[in-house]
Design a protein around this motif. Sequence first.
Motif, PDB file in Angstrom:
ATOM      1  N   THR A   1       0.774  -1.143   0.249  1.00 53.87           N
ATOM      2  CA  THR A   1       0.249  -0.102  -0.507  1.00 53.87           C
ATOM      3  C   THR A   1       1.016   0.915   0.076  1.00 53.87           C
TER       4      THR A   1
ATOM      5  N   ILE B   1       1.629   4.496   0.344  1.00 55.17           N
ATOM      6  CA  ILE B   1       0.872   5.711   1.948  1.00 55.17           C
ATOM      7  C   ILE B   1       0.779   6.614   1.109  1.00 55.17           C
ATOM      8  N   ALA B   2       1.778   7.245   0.367  1.00 54.14           N
ATOM      9  CA  ALA B   2       2.091   8.325   0.080  1.00 54.14           C
ATOM     10  C   ALA B   2       2.652   8.762  -0.812  1.00 54.14           C
TER      11      ALA B   2
ATOM     12  N   VAL C   1      -1.155  11.805  -1.919  1.00 53.87           N
ATOM     13  CA  VAL C   1      -1.779  10.379  -0.611  1.00 53.87           C
ATOM     14  C   VAL C   1      -1.994  10.848  -1.330  1.00 53.87           C
TER      15      VAL C   1
ATOM     16  N   MET D   1      -5.890   8.383  -2.863  1.00 48.98           N
ATOM     17  CA  MET D   1      -7.018   8.364  -1.189  1.00 48.98           C
ATOM     18  C   MET D   1      -7.365   7.315  -1.819  1.00 48.98           C
TER      19      MET D   1
ATOM     20  N   ARG E   1     -13.258   8.747   3.795  1.00 43.12           N
ATOM     21  CA  ARG E   1     -11.715   9.527   4.293  1.00 43.12           C
ATOM     22  C   ARG E   1     -11.800  10.345   5.202  1.00 43.12           C
TER      23      ARG E   1
ATOM     24  N   TYR F   1      -3.664  14.690   9.632  1.00 45.07           N
ATOM     25  CA  TYR F   1      -4.047  14.040   8.961  1.00 45.07           C
ATOM     26  C   TYR F   1      -4.774  13.827   8.103  1.00 45.07           C
TER      27      TYR F   1
ATOM     28  N   GLY G   1      -6.416  10.681   5.604  1.00 40.37           N
ATOM     29  CA  GLY G   1      -6.600   9.115   4.894  1.00 40.37           C
ATOM     30  C   GLY G   1      -7.784   8.765   5.763  1.00 40.37           C
TER      31      GLY G   1
ATOM     32  N   GLY H   1      -5.048   3.488   5.468  1.00 41.97           N
ATOM     33  CA  GLY H   1      -4.093   4.205   5.604  1.00 41.97           C
ATOM     34  C   GLY H   1      -3.940   5.635   5.467  1.00 41.97           C
ATOM     35  N   GLY H   2      -3.652   5.894   5.934  1.00 36.08           N
ATOM     36  CA  GLY H   2      -3.135   7.301   5.685  1.00 36.08           C
ATOM     37  C   GLY H   2      -1.801   7.892   5.875  1.00 36.08           C
ATOM     38  N   LEU H   3      -1.254   9.266   5.637  1.00 31.79           N
ATOM     39  CA  LEU H   3      -0.273  10.306   5.663  1.00 31.79           C
ATOM     40  C   LEU H   3      -0.477  11.686   7.036  1.00 31.79           C
TER      41      LEU H   3
ATOM     42  N   THR I   1      -6.552   5.667  10.079  1.00 27.56           N
ATOM     43  CA  THR I   1      -6.573   6.250  10.715  1.00 27.56           C
ATOM     44  C   THR I   1      -6.400   6.196  12.503  1.00 27.56           C
TER      45      THR I   1
END
Length: 902
Positions: A172, A174-175, A271, A273, A280, A379, A381, A385-387, A478
Amino acid sequence: MAHISRRTMLTTTAGAAAAALAVRGASPAAAQAAPTLAGLSGHDPVPLRWVDGGTPAELTGGTTWGVPWPRGAFAPDQQFSLTTDAGAQVPVQSWPIGWWPDGSVKWTAHAVSTAGPRAETYRLSAGTAAQPSAPVTVTSEGGKTTVDTGVITVVFPRSGEHVITSIARGETVIAKDGRLVASRQDKPEEPGRSESFTGRVSSVKVEQDGPVRAVVKVEGKHRRGRREWLPFTVRFYLYAGSDAVRVVHSFVFDGNENKDFINGLGVEFTVPMRGEPHDRHIRFAGEGDGVLAEAVRGITGLRRDPGQAVRQAQYEGRATPDPATWDQRVTTRLHWIPAWGDYRLSQLNAHGFEIHKRTGDGHSWVRVDGGRRASGLAYVGGPTGGLAFGMRNFWQLHPTELEITGAAGDEATATVWMWSPRAGAMDLRFYHDGMGQDTYPEQLDALEITYEDYEPGFGTPYGVARTTELTFWALEATPEAERFAGLAAANATPPLLASPPQHNHAAGVFGSWAPVDRSVPAKAALEDNVDLMHKYHREQVDQRSWYGFWDYGDIMHTYDGDRHVWRYDVGGYAWDNSELSTDLWLWYHYLRTGDAKAFRFAEAMTRHTSEVDMYHIGKWRGLGTRHGIMHWADSAKQVRISNAGYKRFYYFLTADERIGDVLHDLVDSDRSFLVLDPIRKLRDGAFEPDPKALGVGQTTDWGALAMAWLAEWERGGDPIARTKLVNGATTIAALPNGWVQADVTYNLADGRFAPMTEKTVSIGSLSSVFGLIEVMTELLGLIDDEAVKAKWVEFCRLYNATKEEQQEVTGASWGNLNLRQAYSRATAYAATQLNDETLARRAWQELRTGHAGYPENHSFASTRVEGSAVLNPVDEADLSTNASAQYGLAVFQCLALVGDHI
């Protein structure tokens, strides 16, 4: 306080074993074989604690710190183990960063990851280090460098417009497409013509490659078309088992301050999505533990209720249940709910932030909320997952911003703005037009009223720099609110481990100082004084709002009691710029106390003075700027301000590579005497510098240069540093009057001063208050040279001696010298070296008399001023920054050297 004349200041300024060890910045694996050392003593385990106390909930990936060791304790290849006080083994990476002259290790650096066991206290011992279950690995091939922490994989391209290609957790991403962005306009108040620039990578270097810590250094310039400017150095820190990437971003201003007005400076990532807009999530950290939790498409507060489980899942950042299970009056109308794809939190000053959002470009922004001081973390994401992305000292370094755009589409953009586009342009122009100061006599006359040493063309920011710390977390989902608050706290104040004052003192580093001692009333009274004094100056930062991109970290020079303000607009009385060694005072205060507030105060000052108050490129590279209204305004460009001695504390306590770069760059700052005449406004003839006979003073000038050479020598760097350091000390000592000999000349090639036969005297009050006393104290502990010691002790004994004593030894009186309280520490040093009780008592009398400082009966208490007399309630005290710095240093060294004679 006695005023120090500018004329006096101008005339005053008018093969070791360590060298065979690791090169500067090398990883342990790259270090050369250490010499064989006999009779090493070893050392008992050293206790460690977190600087800010307690046990931090989160780290910025990990932490790195330094620990000193006594001479002869360990060889540089010594391994170390780390355990919690409960006995749990903690994976640790260790390497030497400083050496004693005999080749034994003086300082070691150590790194641990957030994945290791965490505790309030630890023990560092000689022994085999525990290894991380998944060591960080670094591979370089095919035009890229890849770092794998075991949790995330980060790819660095070797060139191009991206500093990072991708950050992934497993499969995955993430960024991706991490890039540096900047923009400028050609007029300050009006938009004028605006241009955007993107950082272009010119070099990538792996500085460390595990097993716990990896460091990647990326350099380049911002580019648009044919123009390249704003050179940058960005270091990325990754730790085994961590999902964080810590970033230290440094840039140098190399534009024309009259044409190049920066209106945006940032770091941004794309990022990807995933999921529906209602799955989100957006997060912003407010002040303290505050968190704003929102979704791109909110399903709370609607006219129709999707169900409590659905609402709760979205609010907590979890995946919502299948929409088929919701109240269908909501499910069938989701397309009517706006998707808010753009968010920004703007901190345009130190006292307020605002959060706005909009559905997209071309539509209005809606105010979300606001607050006082944001922690600086955001944040974007979802549950897959997220940044998280943030900036340290976010509100202190305003105007800043965290921005999210495009979160409703396939890709969002997450940007940390170190200079917010909403703030208006950065205006670095000089603050006045010269007011007719076209000649040296006019400039010297103006100096007599404003204490500003103006000269056309000298008040330029070309070559100054700024360093900012950022952190990015590639999160698997998250984060819960509590964890996000913990990440925000770590981002705002990265946790750091430290050894205690008692150990650091016993190791014999940093010269004459000792831990706090309240064993008798007289000592306790002095400890109270220095504590009150430190607290007052530290709290003035917030009371006076000494914050901002270029200002944070510095403090003001002198107070204006009539207006109840510091003299922010009066020439040389404004920003302090390290005058009379403020940095030294703050670091020694921390060393003695181990106090967290003291550390953070000194740390902020070092970050500032190492970057903003000195030149990193250009003809004045390696020089600092004297105190003034703007940090680069004064025409006095001097090595005493760029002084390496003010920075080496932070380097050895943290192993910070950026400070290491600055220290190394100062090694050849003596070359600046070829291009700039320090006494040009007093010189009668032409300036014709001769590399073999430069006008380098052996006190203020040489003391600052010696600090740079000492730092380079003990760090195992360029051998010329030791050569020049020792040559300088020995040839000064060989002069008839040593450190007070008049009209000396210096050889740039080897650091020697030309021999002289006749005794002459030239000495000023500022001669030793920019680190000369401190560097000589350390140097004499490193070299075995009785002639150098004798000559230096002679100087220390005579500065505050009678005119008759001075004349008897040097052939002339030294005149009416100032700053006698400050030089009480010189007397104390002489007393210790000569074992002279009379001198020891004299040192204490000099301190208590308080000449040009604080006498024994001086009050260190502050008074509250409120109401219509001031804009905001403030504390006032009869304290001056210069006097406080020198009083603090004198107290610390008198207590350490002649404390038994108090």
